[in-house]
Design a protein around this motif. Structure first.
Motif, mmCIF file in Angstrom:
data_model
loop_
_atom_site.group_PDB
_atom_site.id
_atom_site.type_symbol
_atom_site.label_atom_id
_atom_site.label_comp_id
_atom_site.label_asym_id
_atom_site.label_seq_id
_atom_site.Cartn_x
_atom_site.Cartn_y
_atom_site.Cartn_z
ATOM 1 N N UNK A 157 0.044 7.494 2.341
ATOM 2 C CA UNK A 157 1.087 6.851 2.405
ATOM 3 C C UNK A 157 0.774 5.319 1.808
ATOM 4 N N UNK A 158 -0.553 4.963 1.362
ATOM 5 C CA UNK A 158 -0.727 3.714 0.963
ATOM 6 C C UNK A 158 -0.892 3.597 -0.630
ATOM 7 N N UNK A 159 -0.748 4.880 -1.377
ATOM 8 C CA UNK A 159 -0.892 4.650 -2.808
ATOM 9 C C UNK A 159 0.393 4.066 -3.563
ATOM 10 N N UNK A 160 1.457 4.179 -2.900
ATOM 11 C CA UNK A 160 2.227 3.527 -3.710
ATOM 12 C C UNK A 160 2.356 1.892 -3.470
ATOM 13 N N UNK A 161 1.852 1.485 -2.408
ATOM 14 C CA UNK A 161 1.676 0.258 -2.012
ATOM 15 C C UNK A 161 0.723 -0.670 -3.041
ATOM 16 N N UNK A 162 -0.498 0.126 -3.026
ATOM 17 C CA UNK A 162 -1.778 -0.187 -3.855
ATOM 18 C C UNK A 162 -1.269 -0.343 -5.464
ATOM 19 N N UNK A 189 1.754 -0.540 -6.622
ATOM 20 C CA UNK A 189 2.743 -1.672 -6.799
ATOM 21 C C UNK A 189 2.248 -3.374 -7.021
ATOM 22 N N UNK A 190 1.064 -3.521 -6.566
ATOM 23 C CA UNK A 190 0.580 -4.763 -6.652
ATOM 24 C C UNK A 190 -0.442 -4.705 -7.736
ATOM 25 N N UNK A 191 -0.544 -3.461 -8.416
ATOM 26 C CA UNK A 191 -1.542 -3.371 -9.786
ATOM 27 C C UNK A 191 -3.157 -3.261 -9.366
ATOM 28 N N UNK A 192 -3.228 -2.906 -8.016
ATOM 29 C CA UNK A 192 -4.762 -2.794 -7.440
ATOM 30 C C UNK A 192 -5.316 -1.426 -7.949
ATOM 31 N N UNK A 193 -6.435 -1.297 -8.303
ATOM 32 C CA UNK A 193 -7.098 -0.131 -8.698
ATOM 33 C C UNK A 193 -7.200 -0.166 -10.268
ATOM 34 N N UNK A 194 -6.723 -1.142 -11.008
ATOM 35 C CA UNK A 194 -7.107 -1.314 -12.310
ATOM 36 C C UNK A 194 -8.623 -1.758 -12.691
ATOM 37 N N UNK A 195 -9.099 -1.819 -13.845
ATOM 38 C CA UNK A 195 -10.357 -2.269 -14.074
ATOM 39 C C UNK A 195 -10.383 -3.798 -13.781
ATOM 40 N N UNK A 214 -7.362 -5.311 -4.141
ATOM 41 C CA UNK A 214 -6.924 -4.857 -2.688
ATOM 42 C C UNK A 214 -8.419 -4.845 -2.117
ATOM 43 N N UNK A 215 -8.247 -5.051 -0.726
ATOM 44 C CA UNK A 215 -9.196 -4.821 0.376
ATOM 45 C C UNK A 215 -8.966 -3.913 1.154
ATOM 46 N N UNK A 216 -9.405 -2.818 1.639
ATOM 47 C CA UNK A 216 -8.910 -1.824 2.739
ATOM 48 C C UNK A 216 -9.990 -1.646 3.865
ATOM 49 N N UNK A 220 -4.757 -13.218 -6.781
ATOM 50 C CA UNK A 220 -3.293 -13.878 -6.259
ATOM 51 C C UNK A 220 -2.375 -12.702 -6.414
ATOM 52 N N UNK A 221 -1.748 -12.386 -5.389
ATOM 53 C CA UNK A 221 -0.908 -11.131 -5.271
ATOM 54 C C UNK A 221 -1.625 -10.104 -4.658
ATOM 55 N N UNK A 222 -2.726 -9.968 -4.495
ATOM 56 C CA UNK A 222 -3.689 -8.707 -4.142
ATOM 57 C C UNK A 222 -3.163 -8.846 -2.451
ATOM 58 N N UNK A 223 -3.568 -7.440 -1.933
ATOM 59 C CA UNK A 223 -3.259 -6.945 -0.886
ATOM 60 C C UNK A 223 -4.327 -6.587 0.094
ATOM 61 N N UNK A 224 -4.438 -6.899 1.444
ATOM 62 C CA UNK A 224 -5.428 -6.390 2.500
ATOM 63 C C UNK A 224 -4.839 -5.381 3.221
ATOM 64 N N UNK A 225 -5.401 -4.405 3.496
ATOM 65 C CA UNK A 225 -5.058 -3.334 4.490
ATOM 66 C C UNK A 225 -5.930 -2.883 5.608
ATOM 67 N N UNK A 226 -5.778 -3.075 6.896
ATOM 68 C CA UNK A 226 -6.796 -2.850 7.754
ATOM 69 C C UNK A 226 -6.051 -1.995 8.797
ATOM 70 N N UNK A 227 -6.309 -0.899 8.949
ATOM 71 C CA UNK A 227 -5.654 0.119 9.961
ATOM 72 C C UNK A 227 -6.708 0.251 11.188
#
Length: 550
Positions: free
Chosen positions: A357-362, A364-370, A434-436, A462-469
Protein backbone atom coordinates in the motif's frame (compact mmCIF):
# COMPACT_ATOMS: atom_id res chain seq x y z
CA UNK A 1 20.64 54.84 53.54
CA UNK A 2 19.64 56.92 56.54
CA UNK A 3 18.13 60.43 56.16
CA UNK A 4 18.28 62.86 59.05
CA UNK A 5 14.84 63.66 60.45
CA UNK A 6 15.70 67.35 60.44
CA UNK A 7 16.32 67.38 56.65
CA UNK A 8 13.74 64.94 55.25
CA UNK A 9 11.28 66.30 52.61
CA UNK A 10 8.21 68.09 53.99
CA UNK A 11 4.73 66.67 53.54
CA UNK A 12 1.86 68.83 52.25
CA UNK A 13 0.45 69.38 55.75
CA UNK A 14 3.89 70.22 57.11
CA UNK A 15 4.36 72.73 54.32
CA UNK A 16 1.09 74.33 55.32
CA UNK A 17 2.12 74.41 59.00
CA UNK A 18 5.42 76.02 58.01
CA UNK A 19 3.56 78.68 56.07
CA UNK A 20 1.13 79.27 58.92
CA UNK A 21 4.02 79.70 61.35
CA UNK A 22 5.65 82.24 59.05
CA UNK A 23 2.44 84.14 58.26
CA UNK A 24 0.52 83.99 61.55
CA UNK A 25 3.50 84.26 63.87
CA UNK A 26 2.44 81.35 66.09
CA UNK A 27 4.99 78.81 67.26
CA UNK A 28 3.72 75.26 66.91
CA UNK A 29 6.07 72.40 67.49
CA UNK A 30 8.41 71.77 64.62
CA UNK A 31 6.85 69.22 62.34
CA UNK A 32 10.26 67.76 61.64
CA UNK A 33 10.77 66.89 65.27
CA UNK A 34 7.72 64.62 65.47
CA UNK A 35 8.42 60.99 64.54
CA UNK A 36 6.09 59.84 61.77
CA UNK A 37 3.89 56.81 62.19
CA UNK A 38 3.56 57.03 65.98
CA UNK A 39 0.01 55.71 65.80
CA UNK A 40 0.25 53.92 69.12
CA UNK A 41 -0.10 57.13 71.18
CA UNK A 42 -3.41 57.01 73.04
CA UNK A 43 -6.00 59.62 73.90
CA UNK A 44 -4.58 59.80 77.45
CA UNK A 45 -1.17 60.62 76.05
CA UNK A 46 -2.72 63.36 73.91
CA UNK A 47 -4.20 65.10 76.94
CA UNK A 48 -1.10 64.66 79.13
CA UNK A 49 0.31 67.94 77.87
CA UNK A 50 -2.60 69.85 79.41
CA UNK A 51 -6.16 70.66 78.53
CA UNK A 52 -5.23 72.16 75.14
CA UNK A 53 -4.88 69.94 72.03
CA UNK A 54 -1.49 69.77 70.29
CA UNK A 55 -2.29 69.86 66.56
CA UNK A 56 1.29 69.06 65.51
CA UNK A 57 1.07 65.60 67.06
CA UNK A 58 -2.11 64.78 65.16
CA UNK A 59 -0.42 65.79 61.91
CA UNK A 60 2.21 63.07 62.40
CA UNK A 61 -0.34 60.22 62.46
CA UNK A 62 -1.65 58.25 59.51
CA UNK A 63 -5.22 58.89 58.33
CA UNK A 64 -6.86 56.10 60.35
CA UNK A 65 -5.07 57.00 63.59
CA UNK A 66 -5.66 60.73 62.91
CA UNK A 67 -9.44 60.28 62.74
CA UNK A 68 -9.45 58.07 65.87
CA UNK A 69 -7.31 60.57 67.84
CA UNK A 70 -9.29 63.63 66.63
CA UNK A 71 -12.60 62.10 67.73
CA UNK A 72 -11.12 61.11 71.08
CA UNK A 73 -9.54 64.51 71.73
CA UNK A 74 -12.31 66.80 70.44
CA UNK A 75 -15.50 64.75 71.03
CA UNK A 76 -14.26 62.47 73.84
CA UNK A 77 -15.51 59.33 72.10
CA UNK A 78 -14.63 56.85 69.42
CA UNK A 79 -15.80 57.67 65.89
CA UNK A 80 -18.92 56.01 64.58
CA UNK A 81 -18.65 54.01 61.37
CA UNK A 82 -20.37 56.62 59.22
CA UNK A 83 -18.18 59.45 60.53
CA UNK A 84 -15.00 57.38 60.16
CA UNK A 85 -15.80 56.45 56.54
CA UNK A 86 -16.79 60.02 55.68
CA UNK A 87 -13.63 61.64 57.02
CA UNK A 88 -11.28 58.93 55.64
CA UNK A 89 -12.87 59.36 52.21
CA UNK A 90 -12.44 63.14 52.42
CA UNK A 91 -8.79 62.80 53.44
CA UNK A 92 -8.14 60.33 50.61
CA UNK A 93 -9.70 62.84 48.19
CA UNK A 94 -7.18 65.52 49.29
CA UNK A 95 -9.04 67.39 52.04
CA UNK A 96 -6.67 68.86 54.66
CA UNK A 97 -6.59 67.61 58.24
CA UNK A 98 -7.15 71.17 59.55
CA UNK A 99 -10.52 71.16 57.78
CA UNK A 100 -11.42 67.84 59.46
CA UNK A 101 -10.37 69.17 62.86
CA UNK A 102 -12.42 72.34 62.29
CA UNK A 103 -15.47 70.31 61.29
CA UNK A 104 -15.23 68.24 64.48
CA UNK A 105 -14.33 71.09 66.87
CA UNK A 106 -17.00 73.49 65.65
CA UNK A 107 -19.72 70.92 65.22
CA UNK A 108 -22.63 71.12 67.77
CA UNK A 109 -21.15 68.14 69.66
CA UNK A 110 -17.64 69.64 69.58
CA UNK A 111 -18.95 73.00 70.86
CA UNK A 112 -20.54 71.22 73.84
CA UNK A 113 -17.22 69.52 74.72
CA UNK A 114 -15.35 72.77 73.98
CA UNK A 115 -11.79 71.45 73.90
CA UNK A 116 -9.41 74.40 73.44
CA UNK A 117 -7.27 74.08 70.29
CA UNK A 118 -4.78 76.96 70.09
CA UNK A 119 -4.36 78.32 66.59
CA UNK A 120 -7.07 76.12 65.03
CA UNK A 121 -9.36 79.00 64.04
CA UNK A 122 -6.60 80.98 62.35
CA UNK A 123 -5.31 77.88 60.58
CA UNK A 124 -8.79 76.96 59.46
CA UNK A 125 -9.06 80.44 58.02
CA UNK A 126 -5.78 79.97 56.14
CA UNK A 127 -6.92 76.59 54.80
CA UNK A 128 -10.11 78.15 53.56
CA UNK A 129 -7.95 80.66 51.76
CA UNK A 130 -6.10 77.72 50.19
CA UNK A 131 -9.36 76.53 48.70
CA UNK A 132 -10.12 79.84 47.03
CA UNK A 133 -9.57 79.85 43.30
CA UNK A 134 -6.99 82.61 42.87
CA UNK A 135 -5.81 83.39 46.41
CA UNK A 136 -5.30 79.69 47.15
CA UNK A 137 -3.10 79.31 44.08
CA UNK A 138 -0.94 82.25 45.20
CA UNK A 139 -0.66 80.86 48.73
CA UNK A 140 0.37 77.42 47.45
CA UNK A 141 2.98 79.04 45.25
CA UNK A 142 4.31 81.05 48.19
CA UNK A 143 4.43 77.90 50.35
CA UNK A 144 6.40 76.10 47.64
CA UNK A 145 8.87 78.99 47.42
CA UNK A 146 9.39 78.93 51.19
CA UNK A 147 10.02 75.14 51.19
CA UNK A 148 12.19 75.18 48.03
CA UNK A 149 15.61 75.69 49.75
CA UNK A 150 14.99 72.75 52.07
CA UNK A 151 13.89 70.57 49.17
CA UNK A 152 17.02 71.49 47.22
CA UNK A 153 19.21 70.62 50.22
CA UNK A 154 17.42 67.29 50.56
CA UNK A 155 17.85 66.59 46.85
CA UNK A 156 21.58 67.34 47.01
CA UNK A 157 22.09 65.05 49.98
CA UNK A 158 20.07 62.29 48.32
CA UNK A 159 22.18 62.65 45.15
CA UNK A 160 25.39 62.35 47.17
CA UNK A 161 24.09 59.30 49.01
CA UNK A 162 22.96 57.74 45.70
CA UNK A 163 26.39 58.22 44.13
CA UNK A 164 28.04 56.72 47.19
CA UNK A 165 25.66 53.75 47.11
CA UNK A 166 26.22 53.25 43.36
CA UNK A 167 29.99 53.21 43.90
CA UNK A 168 29.67 50.64 46.67
CA UNK A 169 27.41 48.43 44.52
CA UNK A 170 29.87 48.62 41.62
CA UNK A 171 32.79 47.75 43.92
CA UNK A 172 30.90 44.79 45.41
CA UNK A 173 29.95 43.62 41.89
CA UNK A 174 33.58 43.69 40.75
CA UNK A 175 34.72 41.83 43.85
CA UNK A 176 31.96 39.23 43.42
CA UNK A 177 32.78 38.76 39.72
CA UNK A 178 36.46 38.29 40.55
CA UNK A 179 35.66 35.70 43.24
CA UNK A 180 33.25 33.79 40.98
CA UNK A 181 35.77 33.77 38.13
CA UNK A 182 38.38 32.37 40.50
CA UNK A 183 36.05 29.63 41.73
CA UNK A 184 35.09 28.67 38.16
CA UNK A 185 38.74 28.49 37.10
CA UNK A 186 39.54 26.31 40.11
CA UNK A 187 36.61 23.99 39.32
CA UNK A 188 37.65 23.73 35.66
CA UNK A 189 41.19 22.97 36.67
CA UNK A 190 40.08 20.19 38.99
CA UNK A 191 37.77 18.78 36.29
CA UNK A 192 40.58 18.76 33.71
CA UNK A 193 42.87 17.01 36.15
CA UNK A 194 40.16 14.41 36.82
CA UNK A 195 39.67 13.84 33.07
CA UNK A 196 43.40 13.45 32.47
CA UNK A 197 43.60 11.04 35.39
CA UNK A 198 40.66 9.05 34.01
CA UNK A 199 42.31 8.89 30.58
CA UNK A 200 45.50 7.55 32.14
CA UNK A 201 43.56 4.91 34.05
CA UNK A 202 41.64 3.88 30.92
CA UNK A 203 44.91 3.49 28.99
CA UNK A 204 46.34 1.37 31.80
CA UNK A 205 43.23 -0.82 31.93
CA UNK A 206 43.23 -1.24 28.13
CA UNK A 207 46.86 -2.36 28.17
CA UNK A 208 46.05 -4.83 30.96
CA UNK A 209 43.06 -6.20 29.01
CA UNK A 210 45.23 -7.01 26.00
CA UNK A 211 47.11 -9.52 28.13
CA UNK A 212 43.93 -11.39 29.18
CA UNK A 213 43.82 -14.79 27.39
CA UNK A 214 40.05 -15.39 27.53
CA UNK A 215 38.49 -12.28 25.93
CA UNK A 216 39.26 -12.86 22.25
CA UNK A 217 38.42 -16.62 22.30
CA UNK A 218 35.00 -15.92 23.78
CA UNK A 219 34.18 -13.36 21.09
CA UNK A 220 35.40 -15.77 18.40
CA UNK A 221 33.17 -18.49 19.88
CA UNK A 222 30.17 -16.16 19.64
CA UNK A 223 30.93 -15.47 15.98
CA UNK A 224 31.11 -19.23 15.28
CA UNK A 225 27.72 -19.62 16.95
CA UNK A 226 26.26 -17.04 14.55
CA UNK A 227 27.67 -18.95 11.57
CA UNK A 228 26.07 -22.19 12.76
CA UNK A 229 22.75 -20.38 13.23
CA UNK A 230 22.85 -19.26 9.58
CA UNK A 231 23.53 -22.81 8.41
CA UNK A 232 20.55 -24.08 10.38
CA UNK A 233 18.37 -21.36 8.83
CA UNK A 234 19.34 -22.68 5.38
CA UNK A 235 18.43 -26.23 6.41
CA UNK A 236 15.06 -25.00 7.67
CA UNK A 237 14.47 -23.47 4.24
CA UNK A 238 15.21 -26.90 2.75
CA UNK A 239 12.46 -28.28 5.00
CA UNK A 240 9.91 -26.12 3.17
CA UNK A 241 11.15 -27.53 -0.18
CA UNK A 242 10.66 -31.02 1.21
CA UNK A 243 6.97 -30.39 1.85
CA UNK A 244 6.57 -29.05 -1.72
CA UNK A 245 8.15 -32.23 -3.09
CA UNK A 246 5.83 -34.32 -0.95
CA UNK A 247 2.80 -32.57 -2.43
CA UNK A 248 4.16 -33.19 -5.95
CA UNK A 249 4.67 -36.87 -5.13
CA UNK A 250 1.11 -37.22 -3.93
CA UNK A 251 -0.10 -35.57 -7.13
CA UNK A 252 1.90 -37.97 -9.33
CA UNK A 253 0.61 -40.94 -7.34
CA UNK A 254 -2.94 -39.89 -8.06
CA UNK A 255 -2.04 -39.39 -11.77
CA UNK A 256 -0.56 -42.89 -12.03
CA UNK A 257 -3.64 -44.48 -10.54
CA UNK A 258 -5.84 -42.56 -12.98
CA UNK A 259 -3.83 -43.20 -16.22
CA UNK A 260 -2.11 -46.57 -15.75
CA UNK A 261 -0.11 -48.16 -18.63
CA UNK A 262 2.96 -46.33 -19.95
CA UNK A 263 2.29 -43.29 -17.84
CA UNK A 264 2.63 -45.40 -14.74
CA UNK A 265 6.18 -46.39 -15.70
CA UNK A 266 7.22 -42.76 -16.09
CA UNK A 267 5.45 -41.95 -12.87
CA UNK A 268 7.21 -44.80 -11.09
CA UNK A 269 10.62 -43.56 -12.21
CA UNK A 270 9.79 -40.04 -11.10
CA UNK A 271 8.54 -41.32 -7.75
CA UNK A 272 11.74 -43.28 -7.27
CA UNK A 273 13.76 -40.16 -7.94
CA UNK A 274 11.46 -38.20 -5.68
CA UNK A 275 11.93 -40.80 -2.95
CA UNK A 276 15.68 -40.43 -3.20
CA UNK A 277 15.39 -36.66 -2.79
CA UNK A 278 12.97 -37.21 0.06
CA UNK A 279 15.44 -39.48 1.83
CA UNK A 280 18.16 -36.89 1.36
CA UNK A 281 15.85 -34.19 2.74
CA UNK A 282 14.90 -36.38 5.72
CA UNK A 283 18.57 -36.99 6.53
CA UNK A 284 19.29 -33.27 6.13
CA UNK A 285 16.43 -32.41 8.46
CA UNK A 286 17.62 -34.92 11.01
CA UNK A 287 21.09 -33.46 10.79
CA UNK A 288 19.67 -29.95 11.06
CA UNK A 289 17.64 -30.86 14.15
CA UNK A 290 20.69 -32.40 15.79
CA UNK A 291 22.83 -29.40 14.87
CA UNK A 292 20.16 -27.03 16.10
CA UNK A 293 19.90 -28.82 19.43
CA UNK A 294 23.69 -28.78 19.74
CA UNK A 295 23.81 -25.11 18.79
CA UNK A 296 21.16 -24.19 21.35
CA UNK A 297 23.09 -26.06 24.02
CA UNK A 298 26.27 -24.22 23.00
CA UNK A 299 24.45 -20.90 23.01
CA UNK A 300 23.14 -21.50 26.54
CA UNK A 301 26.59 -22.52 27.78
CA UNK A 302 28.25 -19.58 26.04
CA UNK A 303 25.67 -17.17 27.43
CA UNK A 304 26.30 -18.46 30.95
CA UNK A 305 30.06 -18.14 30.46
CA UNK A 306 29.73 -14.61 29.13
CA UNK A 307 27.45 -13.71 32.03
CA UNK A 308 29.98 -14.97 34.56
CA UNK A 309 32.80 -13.11 32.84
CA UNK A 310 30.75 -9.91 32.73
CA UNK A 311 30.08 -10.14 36.44
CA UNK A 312 33.78 -10.68 37.11
CA UNK A 313 34.76 -7.68 35.00
CA UNK A 314 31.93 -5.38 36.13
CA UNK A 315 34.11 -4.12 38.98
CA UNK A 316 37.40 -5.22 37.48
CA UNK A 317 40.12 -3.46 35.55
CA UNK A 318 38.69 -3.33 32.02
CA UNK A 319 35.34 -1.67 31.34
CA UNK A 320 35.83 -1.89 27.54
CA UNK A 321 36.20 -5.68 27.67
CA UNK A 322 33.01 -5.91 29.74
CA UNK A 323 31.19 -3.90 27.07
CA UNK A 324 32.49 -6.22 24.33
CA UNK A 325 31.30 -9.25 26.28
CA UNK A 326 27.88 -7.69 26.80
CA UNK A 327 27.60 -7.02 23.06
CA UNK A 328 28.66 -10.59 22.25
CA UNK A 329 26.14 -12.01 24.71
CA UNK A 330 23.39 -9.87 23.18
CA UNK A 331 24.28 -11.14 19.69
CA UNK A 332 23.61 -14.69 20.83
CA UNK A 333 19.91 -13.75 20.89
CA UNK A 334 19.87 -12.67 17.24
CA UNK A 335 19.00 -16.15 15.88
CA UNK A 336 16.31 -16.48 18.56
CA UNK A 337 14.69 -13.27 17.32
CA UNK A 338 14.81 -14.57 13.75
CA UNK A 339 12.85 -17.63 14.91
CA UNK A 340 10.45 -15.33 16.75
CA UNK A 341 9.81 -13.34 13.56
CA UNK A 342 9.13 -16.52 11.62
CA UNK A 343 6.62 -17.66 14.24
CA UNK A 344 4.65 -14.46 14.97
CA UNK A 345 5.43 -11.87 12.26
CA UNK A 346 3.69 -13.72 9.43
CA UNK A 347 4.88 -15.11 6.10
CA UNK A 348 7.00 -13.03 3.74
CA UNK A 349 4.18 -13.03 1.21
CA UNK A 350 1.69 -11.64 3.75
CA UNK A 351 4.07 -8.90 4.89
CA UNK A 352 4.89 -7.87 1.32
CA UNK A 353 1.19 -7.68 0.50
CA UNK A 354 0.59 -5.44 3.51
CA UNK A 355 3.47 -3.15 2.59
CA UNK A 356 2.37 -2.83 -1.03
CA UNK A 357 0.00 0.00 0.00
CA UNK A 358 3.00 2.33 0.37
CA UNK A 359 4.30 2.00 -3.21
CA UNK A 360 2.09 4.74 -4.67
CA UNK A 361 3.04 7.13 -1.86
CA UNK A 362 6.78 6.50 -2.33
CA UNK A 363 6.66 6.93 -6.11
CA UNK A 364 4.52 10.08 -5.83
CA UNK A 365 7.29 11.88 -3.87
CA UNK A 366 10.03 10.67 -6.21
CA UNK A 367 11.55 8.30 -3.66
CA UNK A 368 13.56 5.32 -4.90
CA UNK A 369 15.41 7.08 -7.72
CA UNK A 370 19.24 7.04 -7.77
CA UNK A 371 19.20 10.69 -6.65
CA UNK A 372 16.62 10.09 -3.88
CA UNK A 373 17.04 6.50 -2.60
CA UNK A 374 15.05 4.90 0.21
CA UNK A 375 16.50 3.69 3.52
CA UNK A 376 14.53 1.08 5.49
CA UNK A 377 15.61 1.08 9.15
CA UNK A 378 15.17 -2.16 11.09
CA UNK A 379 14.76 -3.99 7.75
CA UNK A 380 14.48 -7.42 9.43
CA UNK A 381 13.91 -10.22 6.90
CA UNK A 382 13.92 -7.68 4.04
CA UNK A 383 10.32 -7.95 2.82
CA UNK A 384 10.08 -4.23 1.98
CA UNK A 385 13.48 -4.17 0.26
CA UNK A 386 12.43 -7.13 -1.88
CA UNK A 387 9.12 -5.41 -2.73
CA UNK A 388 10.87 -2.16 -3.63
CA UNK A 389 13.38 -3.99 -5.79
CA UNK A 390 10.57 -5.70 -7.70
CA UNK A 391 9.04 -2.24 -8.31
CA UNK A 392 12.34 -0.91 -9.67
CA UNK A 393 13.03 1.39 -6.70
CA UNK A 394 16.50 1.83 -5.22
CA UNK A 395 16.63 1.08 -1.48
CA UNK A 396 19.00 0.00 1.26
CA UNK A 397 18.33 -1.55 4.68
CA UNK A 398 19.91 -0.99 8.10
CA UNK A 399 19.61 -3.47 10.99
CA UNK A 400 21.43 -4.23 14.25
CA UNK A 401 20.58 -7.97 14.14
CA UNK A 402 23.56 -9.66 12.50
CA UNK A 403 21.58 -12.81 11.72
CA UNK A 404 18.94 -10.76 9.88
CA UNK A 405 21.62 -8.85 7.97
CA UNK A 406 23.29 -12.08 6.88
CA UNK A 407 20.01 -13.59 5.66
CA UNK A 408 19.21 -10.45 3.63
CA UNK A 409 22.74 -10.30 2.19
CA UNK A 410 22.56 -13.93 1.04
CA UNK A 411 19.21 -13.13 -0.61
CA UNK A 412 20.92 -10.40 -2.66
CA UNK A 413 19.50 -7.46 -0.70
CA UNK A 414 21.55 -4.36 0.18
CA UNK A 415 21.56 -4.32 4.00
CA UNK A 416 24.23 -2.95 6.35
CA UNK A 417 24.84 -3.91 9.98
CA UNK A 418 24.64 -0.60 11.85
CA UNK A 419 22.65 1.52 14.27
CA UNK A 420 19.89 3.35 12.38
CA UNK A 421 20.42 6.75 14.04
CA UNK A 422 24.19 6.61 13.56
CA UNK A 423 23.82 5.55 9.92
CA UNK A 424 21.32 8.28 9.03
CA UNK A 425 23.35 10.93 10.87
CA UNK A 426 26.45 10.08 8.81
CA UNK A 427 24.65 10.52 5.49
CA UNK A 428 24.93 13.73 3.53
CA UNK A 429 21.99 15.97 4.50
CA UNK A 430 18.96 16.15 2.18
CA UNK A 431 19.91 13.08 0.10
CA UNK A 432 17.10 10.56 0.72
CA UNK A 433 13.66 10.36 -0.82
CA UNK A 434 12.15 8.35 2.03
CA UNK A 435 12.95 6.76 5.38
CA UNK A 436 10.80 3.78 6.38
CA UNK A 437 10.62 1.68 9.51
CA UNK A 438 8.12 -1.12 10.11
CA UNK A 439 7.51 -2.13 13.71
CA UNK A 440 10.72 -0.51 14.89
CA UNK A 441 9.87 2.60 16.96
CA UNK A 442 8.03 0.59 19.65
CA UNK A 443 11.37 -1.10 20.41
CA UNK A 444 13.13 2.19 21.20
CA UNK A 445 13.45 4.25 24.40
CA UNK A 446 11.85 7.66 24.07
CA UNK A 447 15.13 9.60 23.57
CA UNK A 448 16.19 7.11 20.87
CA UNK A 449 12.84 7.47 19.07
CA UNK A 450 13.19 11.27 19.02
CA UNK A 451 16.79 10.89 17.80
CA UNK A 452 15.58 8.61 14.97
CA UNK A 453 13.01 11.21 13.90
CA UNK A 454 15.67 13.94 14.00
CA UNK A 455 18.16 11.84 12.01
CA UNK A 456 15.47 11.08 9.40
CA UNK A 457 14.71 14.79 9.00
CA UNK A 458 18.45 15.43 8.59
CA UNK A 459 18.83 12.82 5.81
CA UNK A 460 15.61 13.51 3.87
CA UNK A 461 15.58 15.78 0.86
CA UNK A 462 12.89 18.51 0.69
CA UNK A 463 9.58 16.84 -0.07
CA UNK A 464 10.86 13.50 1.23
CA UNK A 465 8.62 11.32 3.34
CA UNK A 466 9.05 9.29 6.51
CA UNK A 467 6.90 6.20 7.18
CA UNK A 468 6.96 4.51 10.59
CA UNK A 469 4.45 1.69 11.10
CA UNK A 470 3.73 0.43 14.63
CA UNK A 471 1.05 -1.55 16.54
CA UNK A 472 -2.11 0.46 17.21
CA UNK A 473 -2.90 0.71 20.97
CA UNK A 474 -6.42 1.93 20.13
CA UNK A 475 -7.19 -1.76 19.49
CA UNK A 476 -7.58 -3.13 23.00
CA UNK A 477 -6.54 -6.67 22.05
CA UNK A 478 -3.35 -5.32 20.47
CA UNK A 479 -2.53 -3.03 23.39
CA UNK A 480 -3.23 -5.56 26.14
CA UNK A 481 -1.96 -8.87 24.68
CA UNK A 482 -0.54 -9.10 21.16
CA UNK A 483 1.83 -6.19 21.66
CA UNK A 484 3.61 -8.07 24.46
CA UNK A 485 4.15 -11.25 22.43
CA UNK A 486 7.40 -9.57 21.37
CA UNK A 487 9.64 -9.43 24.47
CA UNK A 488 11.68 -6.58 22.97
CA UNK A 489 8.70 -4.21 22.74
CA UNK A 490 8.88 -1.38 25.28
CA UNK A 491 5.43 0.23 25.39
CA UNK A 492 2.55 0.97 22.99
CA UNK A 493 2.71 4.37 21.28
CA UNK A 494 -0.55 6.30 20.76
CA UNK A 495 -0.77 7.84 17.31
CA UNK A 496 -1.55 11.31 18.64
CA UNK A 497 1.67 11.33 20.66
CA UNK A 498 3.88 10.15 17.78
CA UNK A 499 2.28 12.72 15.43
CA UNK A 500 2.88 15.54 17.93
CA UNK A 501 6.57 14.59 18.30
CA UNK A 502 7.09 14.50 14.51
CA UNK A 503 5.46 17.92 14.16
CA UNK A 504 7.48 19.37 17.04
CA UNK A 505 10.74 18.16 15.46
CA UNK A 506 10.02 19.91 12.14
CA UNK A 507 7.94 17.61 9.91
CA UNK A 508 4.85 18.85 8.08
CA UNK A 509 1.81 17.19 6.50
CA UNK A 510 1.45 14.81 9.44
CA UNK A 511 -0.90 11.87 8.83
CA UNK A 512 -1.84 8.87 10.97
CA UNK A 513 -3.04 6.13 8.61
CA UNK A 514 -4.83 3.24 10.35
CA UNK A 515 -4.20 -0.19 8.82
CA UNK A 516 -5.20 -3.85 8.94
CA UNK A 517 -8.62 -3.90 10.63
CA UNK A 518 -9.82 -7.25 11.95
CA UNK A 519 -12.55 -9.16 10.15
CA UNK A 520 -14.35 -10.33 13.29
CA UNK A 521 -17.45 -8.44 14.35
CA UNK A 522 -19.72 -8.45 17.37
CA UNK A 523 -23.25 -9.71 16.80
CA UNK A 524 -25.85 -7.94 18.91
CA UNK A 525 -29.35 -6.50 18.57
CA UNK A 526 -27.97 -3.17 19.73
CA UNK A 527 -26.06 -2.14 16.60
CA UNK A 528 -24.71 1.02 18.22
CA UNK A 529 -23.16 -0.97 21.07
CA UNK A 530 -21.85 -3.59 18.65
CA UNK A 531 -20.19 -0.85 16.58
CA UNK A 532 -18.57 0.67 19.67
CA UNK A 533 -17.24 -2.73 20.77
CA UNK A 534 -15.92 -3.41 17.28
CA UNK A 535 -14.05 -0.09 17.35
CA UNK A 536 -12.43 -1.06 20.66
CA UNK A 537 -11.66 -4.75 20.06
CA UNK A 538 -11.67 -5.25 16.28
CA UNK A 539 -10.32 -1.93 14.99
CA UNK A 540 -7.13 -1.39 12.95
CA UNK A 541 -4.27 -3.45 14.35
CA UNK A 542 -1.54 -1.09 13.11
CA UNK A 543 -1.10 2.52 12.07
CA UNK A 544 1.54 4.37 10.10
CA UNK A 545 3.00 7.78 10.84
CA UNK A 546 3.41 9.53 7.48
CA UNK A 547 5.15 12.90 7.53
CA UNK A 548 6.97 15.08 5.00
CA UNK A 549 9.97 17.37 5.09
CA UNK A 550 9.30 20.94 4.03
Amino acid sequence: MKIDKQTRPLSLDELRLTFERAVLGNNPADAHSVPAGNAERTETQISDNGSALDISFLMSLDDQAFVEAAYGALLKRRPDDAGRRSHLTALAAGQSRITVLGALRYSPEGCKVAVPVPGLRSRLFVHRLYNLRFVGRALRTLTGIIALPGLMRDTGKLHIELNHLRARVQDLGQRHEHEVRGLVEQALGRAQEAVHDLDRRVDQLASQAQAEPWADPLVALAERADEQALRIAKLEAAEADFYVLKELGDAFTALREELGGPASTLTARFLALLQDHRNVAIRALATAEGSQALLRDQERRLSLILGDVRRLTAHGPDASTAARLEHAQAQLLDPLYVAFEDRFRGSRADIKQRQRVYLDLLTSVGAGSPERPIVDVGSGRGELLELLGEAGLQARGVDLNQAMVSLCTEAGLDVVHDDAVAYLSRLEPATLGAVTGFHIIEHLPFPAMVALIDASLHALAPGGVVIFETPNPANLLVASRWFYLDPTHRNPLPGEMVAMIAEARGFIGIEIRELHPMQRRFEAHDHVLAGQLDAIFHGPQDYALIARKA
